[in-house]
Scaffold this motif. Structure first.
Motif: not given
Length: 125
Positions: A42-46, A92-94
């Motif tokens: 539910g959040k944007e990638r940061e 989720l870490y990218s």
């Protein structure tokens, strides 16, 4: 083609540690900055952290002092050491790569290539 693969995620209790790895292929690794980003439901990638070709490091304020990014150019790998983990670090870490010419550009999602599938980090309270 440029490809980055993350590993090392998992479930950890509050205050625990994890070390994520990001293995890159298809590029001259030492010429690129590598950035870590995270996305919670539910959040944007940061932006989380980045390391440039020359070893300069950059951190989001929320992780500074707790996370450490490093690179091993001989192994085409970047690491993210995460200590004192908090439930709000769950995401989720990218990782991804970019050519970087200014200090500010590592913070922007745009310009990165080779995004991996990500590795899940869950911090329980």
């Amino acid at each position: 083609q440029v490809q980055l693969v993350e590993s090392g995620g998992g479930l950890v209790q509050t205050g625990g540690s994890l070390r994520l790895s990001c293995a890159a292929s298809g590029l001259t690794f030492s010429n690129y900055a590598i950035g870590w980003f995270r996305q919670a439901p539910g959040k944007e990638r940061e932006f989380v952290a980045a390391i440039k070709w020359n070893g300069n490091t950059y951190y989001a304020g929320s992780v500074k002092g707790r996370f450490t990014v490093s690179r091993d150019n001989a192994k085409n790998t970047v690491y993210l050491q995460m200590d004192s983990l908090k439930p709000e670090d769950t995401a989720l870490y990218s990782c991804a790569a970019r050519r970087s010419y200014f200090s500010s550009d590592v913070y922007q999602v745009g310009g990165y290539i080779g995004w991996g599938q990500g590795t899940q980090v869950t911090v329980s309270s």
